[in-house]
Enzyme design. Sequence first.
Site: not given
Length: 172
Positions: A11-12, A27, A35-37, A127-129
Amino acid sequence: MTPALEVVRGDITALDRSVDVIVNAANSGLLGGCGVDGAIHRVGGPDILTACRELRAGALPDGLPAGQAVATTAGRLDARWVVHTVGPVWSASTDLSETLASCYRETLRVCDELGATSVAFPTISAGVYGWPMDEATRIAVQTVLTAPSQVELVLFVAFSAQAERGYRAALP
């Protein structure tokens, strides 16, 4: 200068060491997401959101375009800064690999402006992209290896086994 490259799994937002910069796969609205964001905003706390709102109220009223990067405080994260970059949404009909590569180049440029010597990247756009993992990790490694920068250490933080395999396959 070519930076040292390392692949770490995890996990970053919970690295076992400090870095100058943690990269947010943001985004364009810069106000958090999934996600990461979402994790960076959640763990980093309200100071990151406040800084992003200031950017939206000033220099970036329309948001951050894909392929660009901007820095804010890291809030409660174990880093000095967060560099937000917006990756492209993958398309089978349009080659957006240059935009994805730009995310890495622009992030390194911002790191140089900040005087940062270490940076942790998530796998941008995978990820979602929807970017195919092998291609996303290959573009990340190739771009970091060829972009001019004073950054000394780049961590590629792989959230999944698939990302870790992709990074390791792309390393020289």
